[in-house]
Scaffold this motif. Structure first.
Motif, short mmCIF file in Angstrom:
data_model
loop_
_atom_site.label_atom_id
_atom_site.label_comp_id
_atom_site.label_asym_id
_atom_site.label_seq_id
_atom_site.Cartn_x
_atom_site.Cartn_y
_atom_site.Cartn_z
N GLY A 4 0.76 -1.41 0.17
CA GLY A 4 -0.05 -0.27 0.11
C GLY A 4 0.98 1.28 -0.11
N LYS A 5 1.84 1.26 0.63
CA LYS A 5 2.71 2.55 0.76
C LYS A 5 3.63 2.48 -0.51
N ARG A 6 3.98 1.51 -1.08
CA ARG A 6 4.61 1.64 -2.39
C ARG A 6 3.79 1.98 -3.53
N THR A 7 2.39 1.78 -3.31
CA THR A 7 1.54 2.16 -4.41
C THR A 7 1.33 3.92 -4.03
N LYS A 8 1.23 4.34 -2.99
CA LYS A 8 0.94 5.60 -2.70
C LYS A 8 2.33 6.38 -3.02
N VAL A 9 3.53 6.06 -2.98
CA VAL A 9 4.51 6.56 -3.78
C VAL A 9 4.57 6.68 -5.10
N TYR A 10 4.11 5.74 -5.76
CA TYR A 10 3.83 5.62 -7.37
C TYR A 10 2.93 6.79 -7.68
N ILE A 11 1.83 6.59 -6.63
CA ILE A 11 0.54 7.65 -7.21
C ILE A 11 1.27 9.07 -6.95
N LEU A 12 2.05 9.55 -6.03
CA LEU A 12 2.63 10.63 -5.57
C LEU A 12 3.53 11.01 -6.82
N ALA A 13 4.63 10.33 -7.26
CA ALA A 13 5.63 10.60 -8.07
C ALA A 13 4.78 10.73 -9.39
N LEU A 14 3.97 9.97 -9.89
CA LEU A 14 3.25 10.45 -11.20
C LEU A 14 2.58 11.59 -11.06
N SER A 15 1.78 11.85 -9.85
CA SER A 15 0.98 13.14 -9.78
C SER A 15 2.02 14.20 -9.75
N ILE A 16 3.08 14.43 -9.23
CA ILE A 16 4.03 15.49 -9.26
C ILE A 16 4.45 15.80 -10.81
N ARG A 17 4.83 14.88 -11.56
CA ARG A 17 5.03 14.94 -12.89
C ARG A 17 3.91 15.24 -13.80
N LEU A 18 2.85 14.68 -13.71
CA LEU A 18 1.70 15.21 -14.43
C LEU A 18 1.52 16.61 -14.16
N PHE A 19 1.64 17.07 -13.02
CA PHE A 19 1.15 18.60 -12.84
C PHE A 19 2.26 19.39 -13.31
N LEU A 20 3.50 19.09 -13.34
CA LEU A 20 4.58 19.85 -14.09
C LEU A 20 4.63 19.77 -15.83
N LEU A 21 4.09 18.65 -16.36
CA LEU A 21 4.10 18.54 -17.75
C LEU A 21 3.79 20.06 -18.56
N ALA A 22 2.34 20.31 -18.56
CA ALA A 22 1.90 21.27 -19.17
C ALA A 22 2.56 22.64 -19.11
N PHE A 23 3.13 22.70 -17.65
CA PHE A 23 3.39 24.31 -17.61
C PHE A 23 4.87 24.64 -17.66
N THR A 24 5.63 23.47 -17.85
CA THR A 24 6.91 23.68 -17.93
C THR A 24 7.63 22.94 -19.43
N GLY A 25 8.94 23.20 -19.51
CA GLY A 25 9.61 22.83 -20.64
C GLY A 25 10.58 23.60 -20.99
N GLU A 26 11.91 22.98 -21.32
CA GLU A 26 13.03 23.86 -21.83
C GLU A 26 12.72 24.62 -23.04
N ASP A 27 12.84 25.68 -23.40
CA ASP A 27 12.03 26.38 -24.31
C ASP A 27 12.49 26.07 -25.92
N TRP A 28 13.98 25.63 -26.01
CA TRP A 28 14.32 25.32 -27.21
C TRP A 28 14.05 23.85 -27.61
N ASP A 29 14.38 23.01 -26.51
CA ASP A 29 13.89 21.52 -26.54
C ASP A 29 12.68 21.33 -26.91
N THR A 30 11.84 21.90 -26.05
CA THR A 30 10.46 21.60 -26.42
C THR A 30 9.71 21.90 -27.57
N TYR A 31 10.45 23.14 -28.22
CA TYR A 31 10.02 23.70 -29.38
C TYR A 31 10.58 22.69 -30.56
N VAL A 32 11.71 22.14 -30.50
CA VAL A 32 12.34 21.16 -31.54
C VAL A 32 11.28 19.87 -31.54
#
Length: 915
Positions: A4-32
């Motif tokens: 159960g604790k491992r599953t929570k870690v996975y959910i937390l890790a994925l949630s952090i990443r999903l939250f950051l995806l849309a709002f961030t991105g290195e400008d040149w690499d993302t454009y390419v």
């Protein structure tokens, strides 16, 4: 840790990443990545063909302004395209959703990487606690979160494939292992440096035949996937995957970067000529490249030989992990390019090995490296600004604040103090752990491998033609020996191939016009677009009204070349560049292109514009409430005087260039913003004007300082015996200052006028008495000061320079009044033996461009040209080629096509032929 604790870690890790995806991105690499995925999915265009054709948009807007497109194997292209296809299926247009889906596979890969690390540690240690520990570290590691979900780089994907290959190799399923290693190699070329350690492992366990099969399987998979791209564009494919990386200058967290750039920085300060600096750069680049490759190959061979001889006192499986870890560190230590994302392999492998083998020392290095390198990634070069979506930056901070932040980052391709400071801080933060990582490898390289054990392993080959010569030379495969051998070979090949060929220094012929020669110049402005996409309006382009035919471009190589070619065809003789600190490398680029077309260049230094940069805001007046008034400069003796003088001297530094504008052998620069000054309320500004009151009274009344203070005391009816006493009578705010009703009211106003003249006298005396400025000629643009206190005639008298009228003032006045001022300014200049520079503006648009473009049936531009041609001017300066801020634009636009450019060419011909 329970399930159960491992599953929570996975959910937390994925949630952090999903939250950051849309709002961030290195400008040149993302454009390419977005662009290549869109082109591949919607039009079937592969990035290697695009790179071979080098359209303008593949040039980076940063130093060194070269083509820098998709330089990776095909697998990431397939992955990005698949997820971008999902975005297209949604049928919506959103920059944020584009970023989300292009980086989504990277976030998902991190989750797989965490689970895979768990499985690998379980296989190696049979210890569930250790496996859960490494799983937790990888899933919530700030480094992997930033690299994948914030930056948007895919080195962790290549690491994932490599670890899967290790896992199957350990389980002796070699074919599947070779497939996943091939997939890793198809993700990133850097995985190739880890192949020798897998081959040594297989050779020791299964023999030469299996190692050959493994290599053949990897090569076959790579070639099969690469074949379509190789067939369509062999030049583009090989160029991006191989030659681009071989030719890159040193960069990143390595010693070679320092060895390469420090001598060049020193050379620029000691005043080496452009030819000498170019020659030094060629020597350093080739020498550093040779050193890097020699050390890297020697390090890989040394590590593999020690693994072959089983010199690590580990079992085969742990020896494989350890050797791979050392190989990844060797790549970081000896590669001439070590971007932050390259650390993914070393950090991942160090965590795995340290936890499996209970190595506290290696664990600490990997732990602190994850933290401090993450901070360095965000800090160095103010890169955190580049990671935030432009749309989000504007939405959160507003357009003006967003533009200020972009100005602090390397988005402009410029070097400003804020960047220098942030890079220094990043180095200080990460250096101790980087040195700790280097020590792990250096210690191993100092230990010679057991030659006898290596020869015993080589004897298994049972191929005398191979074994005998290898046994004879294997003793030379020590790190230092093989480094020297490789270095000599590489340098020999470089010399034979002509890579060390020096540029020839031709006799410098300065661009020198005669005083009576009719010439035309045009002002040129730099442009930035954080989207890097000409179809998207962002950065400097926000608020502009006209649209270039080329789209909302960035000032980089292909656009500069095209502009200069059009400028030359129009009959223009010189370019006046918008100058600000840090744009020197852009100037180098443009000056080189201009020289090819026989164009001269010089600068427009805008004093007031400098203080719009937050880096230099302290040189702006301080208001009575403690803030700084950006867009104006402060009158004070120590900081501002030195700062303005330094900027003037910086522009004249370029007068050593062969195509710098010279008239009668005098280098010419243009200066504006001198009237954009305001009184300030800082201690130094108050003290400056207080000193001006004392000096002014002493001069007017021919009295000494003590008597001046006595006079001031009688005026205020109190004892004033020093500057600090006098400063207590400084007006409390701007209204009080202008009203003149406070004690010493008129004296403060007169001191302000007097101090302004003194301020510029000091600067010009410094400049004209310096070696670099003694022969210079400054052309000053006349403009009204904001408080209407300064005297224009006093300005001309004090500067003893050339003067030009400011055509932007037409916005506030009639055309006739501007033409009268222009005639007066030209006549005064000619009367004093000056140049007689006429200024002209192609248009002035303020929401209703037709009104400004035409006056009745005539274009305003034609009216101005006709009048200026009838004056006794020899130099015409056009405002401007691409001043989209005021829509003063000759450059072809969507709205007007080439109308103004065509008119410019005709009018220049008339001007030059009119005697």
């Amino acid at each position: 840790m329970e399930i159960g604790k491992r599953t929570k870690v996975y959910i937390l890790a994925l949630s952090i990443r999903l939250f950051l995806l849309a709002f961030t991105g290195e400008d040149w690499d993302t454009y390419v990545f977005i662009t290549v995925a869109r082109q591949f999915i919607t039009r079937g265009i592969d990035p290697y063909s695009v790179a071979a054709e080098t359209p303008p948009y593949v040039y980076i807007p940063y130093v060194p302004f070269t083509p820098n497109w998709y330089a990776y194997p095909p697998l990431p292209l397939f992955i990005f395209s698949a997820f971008y296809f999902i975005y297209l299926l949604l049928g919506v247009s959103s920059n944020l959703l584009e970023r989300f889906f292009i980086k989504l596979p990277l976030a998902l890969n991190d989750i797989v990487l965490g689970y895979l690390s768990y499985k690998l540690v379980m296989e190696l240690s049979k210890d569930k606690l250790k496996a859960e520990k490494v799983e937790f570290i990888i899933l919530l590691n700030p480094y992997f979160i930033i690299i994948s979900s914030v930056w948007g780089q895919f080195d962790a994907v290549a690491l994932t494939f490599f670890l899967i290959s290790l896992l199957f190799a350990i389980c002796e399923r070699l074919f599947i292992s070779s497939v996943f290693f091939g997939l890793g190699l198809l993700t990133k070329q850097t995985v190739a440096f880890l192949l020798p350690f897998l081959l040594v492992f297989i050779f020791r366990k299964k023999g030469l035949g299996e190692a050959i099969k493994f290599t053949f399987s990897v090569a076959l998979l790579f070639l099969l996937v690469s074949a379509p791209f190789l067939i369509v564009s062999p030049v583009g494919y090989l160029g991006q995957l191989l030659f681009f990386h071989l030719g890159r200058p040193p960069h990143g967290y390595n010693l070679f970067f320092v060895v390469y750039y420090l001598p060049q920085v020193f050379a620029s300060y000691i005043g080496l000529s452009e030819f000498q600096r170019n020659a030094l750069e060629i020597i350093l680049n080739n020498l550093v490249s040779a050193l890097s490759f020699a050390a890297l190959f020697a390090g890989i061979i040394h590590i593999a030989m020690r693994q072959l001889g089983n010199n690590y006192d580990l079992n085969e499986e742990k020896g494989l992990i350890y050797a791979s870890m050392l190989g990844s560190i060797a790549f970081l230590l000896f590669s001439k390019v070590t971007n932050e994302q390259y650390f993914a392999y070393a950090i991942g492998l160090m965590f795995i090995f340290s936890i499996v083998n209970d190595s506290e020392k290696i664990y600490k290095v990997s732990f602190y490296l994850s933290i401090y390198l993450s901070l360095s990634i965000l800090i160095a070069g103010m890169r955190f600004v580049m990671f935030i979506s432009p749309a989000i930056l504007v939405a959160i901070f507003g357009r003006k604040m967003a533009e200020m932040l972009w100005g602090l980052s390397p988005l402009q391709g410029d070097f400003v103090p804020a960047i220098a400071a942030s890079v220094f801080i990043a180095i200080v933060i990460s250096l101790p752990t980087l040195l700790g990582m280097a020590k792990i490898l250096i210690r191993e390289l100092k230990i010679p491998f057991d030659i006898k054990s290596v020869k015993e392993q080589l004897s298994k080959l049972k191929l005398k033609l191979i074994t005998k010569p290898l046994n004879k030379i294997v003793g030379y495969f020590q790190f230092r020996k093989i480094s020297v051998i490789f270095l000599v070979l590489i340098l020999t090949l470089d010399v034979l191939s002509g890579n060390f060929a020096m540029p020839t220094e031709e006799d410098s012929v300065f661009t020198n016009f005669s005083k009576n020669q009719k010439i035309v110049g045009v002002m040129y402005f730099w442009w930035n677009n954080p989207y890097h996409d000409p179809s998207k309006k962002g950065g400097d382009w926000i608020g502009t009204e006209l649209t270039p035919l080329e789209g909302y471009y960035e000032s980089k190589y292909p656009y500069l070349r095209k502009d200069i070619e059009q400028i030359k065809r129009a009959g223009i003789d010189f370019i006046v560049l918008d100058y600000y600190p840090g744009c020197e490398l852009k100037v180098d680029l443009l000056a080189d292109i201009a020289e090819e077309y026989g164009l001269a260049f010089t600068f427009l230094l805008n004093i007031s514009k400098l203080t719009l940069d937050p880096t230099y805001i302290n040189f702006a007046p301080q208001t009575y409430n403690g803030t700084h008034l950006a867009g104006y400069y402060a009158l004070e003796e120590h900081g501002s005087v030195g700062f303005v003088y330094e900027q003037l001297a910086n522009t004249l530094y370029f007068s050593t260039y062969s195509n710098f504008l010279r008239i009668e052998n005098k280098p010419i620069i243009f200066l504006t913003g001198v009237s954009n000054v305001m009184p300030g309320w800082s201690i130094s500004e108050k003290g400056y004007l207080a000193n001006m009151i004392v000096e002014m009274i002493m001069n007017e009344d021919s009295i000494n300082e003590t008597e001046a203070y006595m006079k001031i005391s009688s005026i205020v009816n109190s004892t004033v015996s020093n500057i600090y006493d006098l400063m207590t009578y400084y007006p409390e705010d701007l209204n009080a200052f202008l009203s003149g009703t406070t004690p010493l009211g008129e004296y403060w106003i007169n001191a302000y006028k007097y101090g302004w003249i003194k301020f510029w006298n000091v600067i010009l005396d410094l400049l004209y008495n310096s070696e670099i400025g003694k022969n210079a000629s400054i052309v000053v643009e006349i403009s009204q000061d904001p408080l209407n206190l300064l005297n224009i005639s006093a300005l001309k008298e004090q500067f003893q320079s050339e003067f030009i009228s400011n055509p932007r003032s037409m916005k506030l006045r009639s055309i006739d009044s501007y033409l009268n001022e222009l005639r007066s300014t030209v006549n005064e200049s000619l009367k004093e033996g000056g140049l007689g520079v006429g200024t002209i503006m192609p248009s002035f648009i303020s929401g209703e461009y037709n009104f400004y473009m035409k006056m009745g049936k005539e274009y305003l531009y034609d009216v101005l040209w006709r009048n200026i041609t009838q004056m006794e001017v020899t130099i015409v300066l056009i405002y401007a080629w691409n001043d989209y801020y005021t829509s003063a634009v000759i450059e072809p636009t969507i709205e007007f096509g080439t109308t103004l450019l065509d008119k410019t060419k005709i009018n220049i011909e008339n001007f030059k032929s009119n005697t």
